[in-house]
Design a protein around this motif. Structure first.
Motif, PDB file in Angstrom:
ATOM      1  N   VAL A 147      30.088  49.209  29.251  1.00  0.00           N
ATOM      2  CA  VAL A 147      29.716  50.180  28.391  1.00  0.00           C
ATOM      3  C   VAL A 147      28.349  50.142  28.531  1.00  0.00           C
ATOM      4  O   VAL A 147      27.781  51.451  28.405  1.00  0.00           O
ATOM      5  N   SER A 148      27.406  49.242  28.549  1.00  0.00           N
ATOM      6  CA  SER A 148      25.955  49.323  28.540  1.00  0.00           C
ATOM      7  C   SER A 148      25.350  50.162  29.724  1.00  0.00           C
ATOM      8  O   SER A 148      24.645  50.903  29.811  1.00  0.00           O
ATOM      9  N   LEU A 149      25.914  49.664  30.883  1.00  0.00           N
ATOM     10  CA  LEU A 149      25.966  50.754  32.310  1.00  0.00           C
ATOM     11  C   LEU A 149      26.049  52.047  31.938  1.00  0.00           C
ATOM     12  O   LEU A 149      25.452  52.873  32.401  1.00  0.00           O
ATOM     13  N   LEU A 150      27.275  52.439  31.349  1.00  0.00           N
ATOM     14  CA  LEU A 150      27.778  53.810  31.172  1.00  0.00           C
ATOM     15  C   LEU A 150      26.759  54.397  30.262  1.00  0.00           C
ATOM     16  O   LEU A 150      26.420  55.781  30.467  1.00  0.00           O
ATOM     17  N   LEU A 151      26.474  53.836  29.123  1.00  0.00           N
ATOM     18  CA  LEU A 151      25.468  54.321  28.329  1.00  0.00           C
ATOM     19  C   LEU A 151      24.261  54.665  28.881  1.00  0.00           C
ATOM     20  O   LEU A 151      23.466  55.462  28.589  1.00  0.00           O
ATOM     21  N   THR A 152      23.651  53.625  29.619  1.00  0.00           N
ATOM     22  CA  THR A 152      22.221  53.804  30.199  1.00  0.00           C
ATOM     23  C   THR A 152      22.448  55.166  31.329  1.00  0.00           C
ATOM     24  O   THR A 152      21.610  55.783  31.496  1.00  0.00           O
ATOM     25  N   SER A 153      23.567  55.272  31.906  1.00  0.00           N
ATOM     26  CA  SER A 153      23.706  56.166  32.986  1.00  0.00           C
ATOM     27  C   SER A 153      23.751  57.413  32.147  1.00  0.00           C
ATOM     28  O   SER A 153      23.138  58.660  32.581  1.00  0.00           O
ATOM     29  N   PHE A 154      24.326  57.536  30.915  1.00  0.00           N
ATOM     30  CA  PHE A 154      24.600  58.756  30.168  1.00  0.00           C
ATOM     31  C   PHE A 154      23.210  59.154  29.547  1.00  0.00           C
ATOM     32  O   PHE A 154      22.463  60.348  29.834  1.00  0.00           O
ATOM     33  N   VAL A 155      22.397  58.210  29.196  1.00  0.00           N
ATOM     34  CA  VAL A 155      20.939  58.348  28.490  1.00  0.00           C
ATOM     35  C   VAL A 155      20.020  58.857  29.620  1.00  0.00           C
ATOM     36  O   VAL A 155      19.358  59.920  29.278  1.00  0.00           O
ATOM     37  N   SER A 156      20.121  58.293  30.815  1.00  0.00           N
ATOM     38  CA  SER A 156      19.087  58.843  32.057  1.00  0.00           C
ATOM     39  C   SER A 156      19.791  59.683  32.800  1.00  0.00           C
ATOM     40  O   SER A 156      19.597  59.579  34.074  1.00  0.00           O
ATOM     41  N   HIS A 157      20.846  60.698  32.242  1.00  0.00           N
ATOM     42  CA  HIS A 157      21.469  61.489  33.069  1.00  0.00           C
ATOM     43  C   HIS A 157      20.608  62.355  34.108  1.00  0.00           C
ATOM     44  O   HIS A 157      20.959  62.854  35.061  1.00  0.00           O
ATOM     45  N   ALA A 158      19.401  62.720  33.432  1.00  0.00           N
ATOM     46  CA  ALA A 158      18.405  63.633  34.430  1.00  0.00           C
ATOM     47  C   ALA A 158      18.098  62.674  35.510  1.00  0.00           C
ATOM     48  O   ALA A 158      17.548  63.407  36.368  1.00  0.00           O
ATOM     49  N   ASN A 159      17.995  61.417  35.586  1.00  0.00           N
ATOM     50  CA  ASN A 159      17.682  60.598  36.487  1.00  0.00           C
ATOM     51  C   ASN A 159      18.634  59.506  36.689  1.00  0.00           C
ATOM     52  O   ASN A 159      18.126  58.358  36.443  1.00  0.00           O
ATOM     53  N   PRO A 160      19.674  59.958  37.447  1.00  0.00           N
ATOM     54  CA  PRO A 160      20.770  58.744  37.501  1.00  0.00           C
ATOM     55  C   PRO A 160      20.372  57.759  38.762  1.00  0.00           C
ATOM     56  O   PRO A 160      19.358  58.228  39.674  1.00  0.00           O
ATOM     57  N   PRO A 161      20.774  56.505  38.806  1.00  0.00           N
ATOM     58  CA  PRO A 161      20.471  55.470  39.742  1.00  0.00           C
ATOM     59  C   PRO A 161      20.653  56.076  41.164  1.00  0.00           C
ATOM     60  O   PRO A 161      21.643  56.707  41.297  1.00  0.00           O
ATOM     61  N   LYS A 162      19.944  55.704  41.963  1.00  0.00           N
ATOM     62  CA  LYS A 162      20.020  56.093  43.465  1.00  0.00           C
ATOM     63  C   LYS A 162      20.892  54.935  44.023  1.00  0.00           C
ATOM     64  O   LYS A 162      20.962  53.801  43.887  1.00  0.00           O
ATOM     65  N   GLU A 163      22.115  55.419  44.417  1.00  0.00           N
ATOM     66  CA  GLU A 163      23.071  54.645  45.460  1.00  0.00           C
ATOM     67  C   GLU A 163      22.172  54.188  46.726  1.00  0.00           C
ATOM     68  O   GLU A 163      21.860  55.231  47.598  1.00  0.00           O
ATOM     69  N   ILE A 164      22.283  52.868  46.966  1.00  0.00           N
ATOM     70  CA  ILE A 164      21.585  52.270  48.126  1.00  0.00           C
ATOM     71  C   ILE A 164      22.461  51.518  48.693  1.00  0.00           C
ATOM     72  O   ILE A 164      23.297  50.780  47.991  1.00  0.00           O
TER      73      ILE A 164
END
Length: 166
Positions: A14-31
């Motif tokens: 849930v923490s990961l999903l919330l972090t992703s939602f809040v930073s939707h404009a800059n989602p993590p880069k998949e490497i």
């Protein structure tokens, strides 16, 4: 999975999903692991050479001067890999090495430093099986770290850990 582990696992998710939602404009880069090697660097293939027989030379970490990709410093990324636990208890781990293949640093010699990420995660996360691949999301840095097991080229402050799925 115990209730406690299940609750912690879903809490981290849930923490990961919330972090992703809040930073939707800059989602993590998949490497992936090859992205941690500079373009013009010829990397030594240590996984193919690693074995349990022969001299102590087989257990020495190779290419200690392997360069890192400086452009990754400070970026929010997601990287799959396997866990080598460093700190935690019977329920959660708070510090671990993320490595590209199972057994690295435990059953076979460590890969070069640019193929190991030292991960810390506030509050910890349950890891049910070291045999299973995970995906870690967080901010990566090119700060080196050294421990008893290996020298490391990258560090990451994780905000989430999830099972790796193809």
């Amino acid at each position: 999975m115990t209730f406690f582990k299940t609750a912690l696992y879903y809490g981290a998710l849930v923490s990961l999903l919330l972090t992703s939602f809040v930073s939707h404009a800059n989602p993590p880069k998949e490497i992936f692991w090859e992205d941690l090697i500079p373009k013009n660097h010829v990397q030594i293939d240590t996984q193919a050479q690693a074995n349990h027989e022969g001299s102590d030379q087989n257990w020495i970490q190779p290419d200690l001067d392997a360069p890192v990709v400086k452009e990754l410093d400070g970026q929010s990324v997601s990287l799959p890999g396997f866990v080598v636990p460093l700190e935690g208890d019977s329920e959660v781990i708070t510090e671990f090495l993320l490595v590209p293949y199972f057994g690295a640093c435990i059953h076979v010699p460590p890969p070069p430093p640019n193929q190991i990420v030292h991960v810390t995660i506030k509050g910890g996360v349950p890891i049910d099986s070291l045999y299973d691949a995970i995906v870690v999301t967080g901010v990566i840095s090119t700060q080196a770290w050294s421990g008893e097991i290996a020298q490391v080229g990258y560090k990451m402050k994780a905000v989430g850990v999830a099972p790796f799925e193809l």
